[in-house]
Design a protein around this motif. Structure first.
Motif, PDB file in Angstrom:
ATOM      1  N   GLY A  84     -29.967  42.176 -31.920  1.00 13.56           N
ATOM      2  CA  GLY A  84     -30.716  41.050 -31.366  1.00 13.56           C
ATOM      3  C   GLY A  84     -31.055  41.188 -29.892  1.00 13.56           C
ATOM      4  N   MET A  85     -30.578  42.263 -29.245  1.00 13.41           N
ATOM      5  CA  MET A  85     -30.847  42.442 -27.804  1.00 13.41           C
ATOM      6  C   MET A  85     -32.206  43.115 -27.620  1.00 13.41           C
ATOM      7  SD  MET A  85     -29.775  42.082 -24.694  1.00 13.41           S
ATOM      8  CE  MET A  85     -27.982  42.077 -24.497  1.00 13.41           C
ATOM      9  N   GLY A 101     -35.730  35.207 -33.247  1.00 13.03           N
ATOM     10  CA  GLY A 101     -35.106  34.215 -32.361  1.00 13.03           C
ATOM     11  C   GLY A 101     -34.786  34.777 -30.987  1.00 13.03           C
ATOM     12  N   SER A 102     -34.856  36.106 -30.826  1.00 14.03           N
ATOM     13  CA  SER A 102     -34.665  36.712 -29.504  1.00 14.03           C
ATOM     14  C   SER A 102     -35.986  36.661 -28.745  1.00 14.03           C
ATOM     15  CB  SER A 102     -34.231  38.177 -29.635  1.00 14.03           C
ATOM     16  OG  SER A 102     -32.986  38.275 -30.279  1.00 14.03           O
ATOM     17  N   ASN A 107     -27.676  39.717 -44.683  1.00 15.16           N
ATOM     18  CA  ASN A 107     -26.820  39.747 -43.485  1.00 15.16           C
ATOM     19  C   ASN A 107     -27.564  39.343 -42.209  1.00 15.16           C
ATOM     20  OD1 ASN A 107     -28.462  41.974 -43.240  1.00 15.16           O
ATOM     21  ND2 ASN A 107     -26.846  43.401 -42.679  1.00 15.16           N
ATOM     22  N   LYS A 108     -28.863  39.089 -42.279  1.00 18.43           N
ATOM     23  CA  LYS A 108     -29.622  38.813 -41.063  1.00 18.43           C
ATOM     24  C   LYS A 108     -29.504  37.351 -40.633  1.00 18.43           C
ATOM     25  CE  LYS A 108     -31.171  43.046 -40.560  1.00 18.43           C
ATOM     26  NZ  LYS A 108     -30.960  43.851 -41.745  1.00 18.43           N
ATOM     27  N   ILE A 109     -30.101  37.004 -39.495  1.00 17.92           N
ATOM     28  CA  ILE A 109     -29.864  35.674 -38.921  1.00 17.92           C
ATOM     29  C   ILE A 109     -30.412  34.569 -39.823  1.00 17.92           C
ATOM     30  CG2 ILE A 109     -31.911  35.669 -37.397  1.00 17.92           C
ATOM     31  CD1 ILE A 109     -29.710  34.354 -35.335  1.00 17.92           C
ATOM     32  N   SER A 152     -31.064  37.291 -26.001  1.00 16.21           N
ATOM     33  CA  SER A 152     -30.636  37.829 -27.296  1.00 16.21           C
ATOM     34  C   SER A 152     -30.246  36.699 -28.240  1.00 16.21           C
ATOM     35  CB  SER A 152     -29.444  38.763 -27.102  1.00 16.21           C
ATOM     36  OG  SER A 152     -28.893  39.120 -28.358  1.00 16.21           O
ATOM     37  N   ASN A 153     -30.581  36.845 -29.532  1.00 19.95           N
ATOM     38  CA  ASN A 153     -30.103  35.867 -30.521  1.00 19.95           C
ATOM     39  C   ASN A 153     -28.624  36.077 -30.818  1.00 19.95           C
ATOM     40  OD1 ASN A 153     -29.915  38.065 -32.246  1.00 19.95           O
ATOM     41  ND2 ASN A 153     -31.564  37.427 -33.617  1.00 19.95           N
TER      42      ASN A 153
END
Ligand SMILES: *Cc1c(COP(=O)(O)O)cnc(C)c1O
Length: 367
Positions: free
Chosen positions: A128-129, A156-157, A178-180, A275-276
């Motif tokens: 997410g960075m 979302g980042s 597994n993702k956000i 980052s998210n």
């Protein structure tokens, strides 16, 4: 799941749109375009298929080369091989852990001198960075190489308030479990180029030409997202911002409790990077120290995995070209993902933190 997914699924059932066409697909695509600011979106069966279609649209073929980030999940790089092209792996820099712009430029100069046909660059916003967007995209522009932005982990980042997924010629998202946010499985390809996304949808539905019978002038794929999955996605979009907030809170809790141990480093956001915090990750001093934390957690039935193993160290890519040093390798050897699910309780977070503290207190607290 949040609370709204079932409502959207019921709507899809009630109107009998259960295949790869339907109002939920259109609405999910519009919602993603609106969220990212990218004009056109095709929702697909996975993030991997989105990268594959982007490579198709850029006409990547046998004999071509595609520059990939080594420190990533294999789904970033595998599609390059589906096209018969060669992935070339680039090391990370130490701040964002993503593609090192200096190594990238150096590799382009060397590869051009060998007359390699460089058809695309696939940088990744890992965990997410956001990667070094200005630097990477400046280089891509200078050498005229299109960018497929792998934002699979970064919905979302943001970078200077602009959403990840909107920077590349193509943006790639994943809705794997597994993702956000998830649609149980799925992905999306985004672009400001309408023709690209129309073609992506055509290729993703077996390349059926406009005709009353089944007419095919090209090879296609069965890559389209189903309408029920899109219905789940619509519900998930409503909780996305909450999830990002919770993920960032989880990161903050771990950091406030553990940052006093000088052997534990948390990746910080460089200026302009938001980052998210999809996963909270740490880097320890040594492989042995990382393992002692991981094994202490495992003993309590808590799973924590090492960071992604770089692609240039994977057996399947042992013959691939690699540019850089040992930044990604060091992160893999010394890094750990901590449990970061948004459903985690404060009590469970507390337990994990206590177990990690104990590992250090056993060795004598340094900080
Ligand atoms: C998950 C992921 C992908 C692939 O997405 P799928 O939907 O699982 O195919 C690609 N790149 C990265 C960095 C990922 O984390």
């Amino acid at each position: 799941m949040g609370s709204e997914e079932l409502k959207h699924i019921h709507e899809a059932f009630d109107t009998n749109w259960i295949s790869t066409v339907g109002p939920q697909i259109n609405a999910f695509e519009n919602s993603l375009s609106e969220y990212t600011g990218k004009a056109h979106t095709a929702v697909l069966s996975s993030g991997t298929s989105a990268i594959h279609l982007a490579l198709q649209l850029l006409n990547v073929k046998a004999g071509d080369s595609v520059i990939c980030q080594s420190f990533t999940f294999a789904g970033s790089a595998f599609p390059v091989t589906y096209q018969g092209a060669k992935p070339i792996f680039i090391d990370s820099e130490t701040d964002t852990w993503n593609m090192d712009p200096d190594v990238l430029e150096d590799s382009i100069l060397k590869l051009k001198a060998q007359s390699s046909k460089l058809k695309a660059i696939i940088p990744v916003h890992l965990y997410g960075m956001p990667y070094r967007i200005n630097e990477i995209h400046d280089i891509a522009l200078r050498y005229g190489i299109p960018v497929i932005e792998d934002a699979a982990e970064a919905l979302g980042s943001k970078y200077h308030d602009q959403p990840c997924g909107s920077f590349g010629d193509f943006g790639v998202l994943s809705f794997n479990g597994n993702k956000i946010i998830t649609t149980s499985g799925g992905g999306a390809l985004l672009s400001d180029n309408k023709v690209y996304i129309e073609r992506a949808k055509y290729l993703a539905t077996q390349a059926r030409d406009d005709s009353p019978h089944y007419e095919h002038s090209q090879i296609g794929y069965n890559y389209r997202m189903g309408n029920i999955n899109a219905a789940i996605g619509l519900g998930q979009m409503e909780v996305l911002d909450e999830r990002v907030q919770r993920k960032r809170e989880i990161f903050k809790i771990y950091k406030s409790e553990l940052a006093s141990f000088e052997d534990i480093k948390f990746p910080e956001e460089p200026e302009g990077h938001f980052s998210n915090r999809w996963l909270t990750t740490i880097v320890t001093k040594s492989f042995e120290q990382r393992e002692s934390i991981r094994l202490a957690l495992e003993k309590e039935n808590i799973e924590a995995r090492p960071l992604w193993k770089p692609m240039h160290l994977q057996p399947v890519f042992k013959d691939a070209d690699y540019f850089g040093g040992n930044v990604a390798e060091g992160l893999f050897n010394r890094g750990l993902c901590l449990p970061s699910g948004t459903a985690i309780t404060e009590q469970d977070l507390g337990r994990i933190i206590e177990i990690i503290k104990k590992v250090f207190n056993r060795r004598g607290r340094k900080g």
